[in-house]
Design an enzyme around this catalytic site. Structure first.
Site, PDB file in Angstrom:
ATOM      1  N   GLU B  39       0.837  -1.207   0.000  1.00 48.82           N
ATOM      2  CA  GLU B  39       0.000   0.000   0.000  1.00 48.82           C
ATOM      3  C   GLU B  39       0.872   1.258   0.000  1.00 48.82           C
ATOM      4  O   GLU B  39       0.542   2.250  -0.661  1.00 48.82           O
ATOM      5  CB  GLU B  39      -0.899  -0.018   1.250  1.00 48.82           C
ATOM      6  CG  GLU B  39      -1.800   1.187   1.374  1.00 48.82           C
ATOM      7  CD  GLU B  39      -1.800   1.755   2.775  1.00 48.82           C
ATOM      8  OE1 GLU B  39      -1.743   0.992   3.759  1.00 48.82           O
ATOM      9  OE2 GLU B  39      -1.848   2.993   2.898  1.00 48.82           O
ATOM     10  N   ASP B  43       0.368   3.894  -2.900  1.00 40.17           N
ATOM     11  CA  ASP B  43       0.037   5.285  -2.585  1.00 40.17           C
ATOM     12  C   ASP B  43       0.908   6.240  -3.398  1.00 40.17           C
ATOM     13  O   ASP B  43       0.420   7.213  -3.982  1.00 40.17           O
ATOM     14  CB  ASP B  43       0.230   5.503  -1.079  1.00 40.17           C
ATOM     15  CG  ASP B  43       0.145   6.959  -0.678  1.00 40.17           C
ATOM     16  OD1 ASP B  43      -0.983   7.458  -0.568  1.00 40.17           O
ATOM     17  OD2 ASP B  43       1.187   7.597  -0.494  1.00 40.17           O
ATOM     18  N   ASP B 112      -7.152   1.701   1.618  1.00 37.13           N
ATOM     19  CA  ASP B 112      -5.837   1.056   1.657  1.00 37.13           C
ATOM     20  C   ASP B 112      -5.765  -0.106   0.672  1.00 37.13           C
ATOM     21  O   ASP B 112      -4.729  -0.340   0.039  1.00 37.13           O
ATOM     22  CB  ASP B 112      -5.544   0.528   3.072  1.00 37.13           C
ATOM     23  CG  ASP B 112      -5.290   1.660   4.066  1.00 37.13           C
ATOM     24  OD1 ASP B 112      -5.198   2.824   3.620  1.00 37.13           O
ATOM     25  OD2 ASP B 112      -5.194   1.371   5.267  1.00 37.13           O
ATOM     26  N   GLU B 115      -5.105   1.135  -2.845  1.00 35.65           N
ATOM     27  CA  GLU B 115      -3.696   1.496  -3.014  1.00 35.65           C
ATOM     28  C   GLU B 115      -2.822   0.240  -3.074  1.00 35.65           C
ATOM     29  O   GLU B 115      -1.859   0.190  -3.848  1.00 35.65           O
ATOM     30  CB  GLU B 115      -3.245   2.415  -1.878  1.00 35.65           C
ATOM     31  CG  GLU B 115      -3.937   3.782  -1.954  1.00 35.65           C
ATOM     32  CD  GLU B 115      -3.443   4.770  -0.919  1.00 35.65           C
ATOM     33  OE1 GLU B 115      -3.493   5.971  -1.183  1.00 35.65           O
ATOM     34  OE2 GLU B 115      -3.015   4.332   0.183  1.00 35.65           O
TER      35      GLU B 115
END
Lengths: 225, 225
Positions: B39, B43, B112, B115
């Site tokens: 993640e 991101d 989350d 991502e």
């Protein structure tokens, strides 16, 4: 401004589009066509390229530590030293006032120029070339990283700091847990003999709260030293 | 957990490595091998891919506005709606407690997971495939963006808010300039008839300080409404 060929030499990438390079080297004080937008792009590329490098390099380091190490690597301070290695200050196009006040040595201006170059290389040559360049620029810094040494977590750093000064170890206490069962917030205090009052911090786990408290104590110690 | 093939169908990408997909769908409450690290990577990719899309789409928008539009697009809220479109909640692997407390509907957990999927696609298929997927997921949101409408700058939004309520226009005053000649900070106050006290904010230019003050006033108005 020194010749743009020289910049290309220094950074190890030869721009075909000299206007793009010129834009990347242009501070907002010089022209409305400046490097601010391409710096926005370069900043996000730098973050991503370093994130991947750390992800691959440290398979056992958790995302909190990865994020902390990255913050160091992409900080304005680090970027400014990269800019100094490339002597970017000599190539920057600054407005007269900015130039007279030493803008070509200003850390934030230099850091922005590095990010702008990253964005410009991406626009001209694409992701792979851009990544290869950024990794080459950061290679010495990436190689010297050791998450077990200079980037130890705050609890470890605090413990070692105290041991080095023959002080008792810190005392962590769970003060409170708040919130629903599986979305709890933990509040932890940390006391050390060198500070009169204890310091509290919160986190989504007890471990994270302790790390946050240790970080705060380290900051407080910096202030009194 | 529903079949992983279904996730691939929904997201429009077929993972060759089912372990990678499984990891991306695994919450930290389920296993030590979870999606937190990937993640972190995803991101940074999302930020970069959206930064580029906005850079190309809005050639006349400055970096401050690009950054503001991006913040909206990559917010936890937006990501959670993407996750809901993919019905990711059904596929998430959560610890028992997390499951019982509705973790599969928790916005942050869903965001989350989106991502993490982005990071996992990148690891398996590389940058171009990952970007193509992210842009496809965000296409409806990118198309509907209009920096002149919903993403107007704070001063414009404040002015329109007041005009809509037949209120006098805001009064901006330069309170102070601080710092050396070419690295000044401007402090500006903004007064409106609806708020008793004026609100101050700072910025690296007078315009930026005014925008920041307008933003604060808009927030204050939200609180009293």
């Amino acid at each position: 401004m020194a010749s743009l060929d020289e910049v290309c030499q220094k950074i190890g990438y030869h721009f075909k589009d000299s206007e793009l390079l010129t834009m990347a080297m242009t501070h907002r004080s010089f022209s409305a066509v400046n490097n601010e937008r391409v710096e926005f792009l370069g900043d996000s590329l730098l973050n991503m390229i370093i994130a991947e490098a750390l992800y691959l390099r440290f398979p056992d380091v958790d995302e909190g530590d990865l994020s902390r190490i990255r913050a160091l690597l992409v900080s304005g301070k680090t970027l400014a030293t990269v800019a100094v290695e490339f002597e970017l200050g000599r190539f920057l196009r600054l407005g007269a006032g900015e130039k007279n006040s030493g803008g070509q040595r200003r850390a934030s201006t230099l850091a922005d120029a590095v990010e702008a170059l990253i964005g410009a290389i991406y626009l001209e040559a694409g992701f792979e070339v851009c990544r290869e360049r950024v990794l080459a620029w950061f290679a010495p810094r990436l190689v010297s990283l050791n998450p077990d040494a200079s980037h130890k977590d705050p609890k470890t750093r605090l413990q070692e700091f105290l041991q080095g000064r023959k002080q008792p170890l810190p005392d962590y206490q769970l003060v409170e847990t708040a919130g629903a069962d599986h979305q709890q917030t933990f509040i932890v205090s940390c006391s050390i003999s060198l500070l009169k009052s204890s310091v509290s911090a919160s986190g989504s786990s007890r471990r994270k709260a302790e790390q946050a408290a240790a970080e705060k104590v380290l900051l407080a110690l910096k202030e009194i030293e």
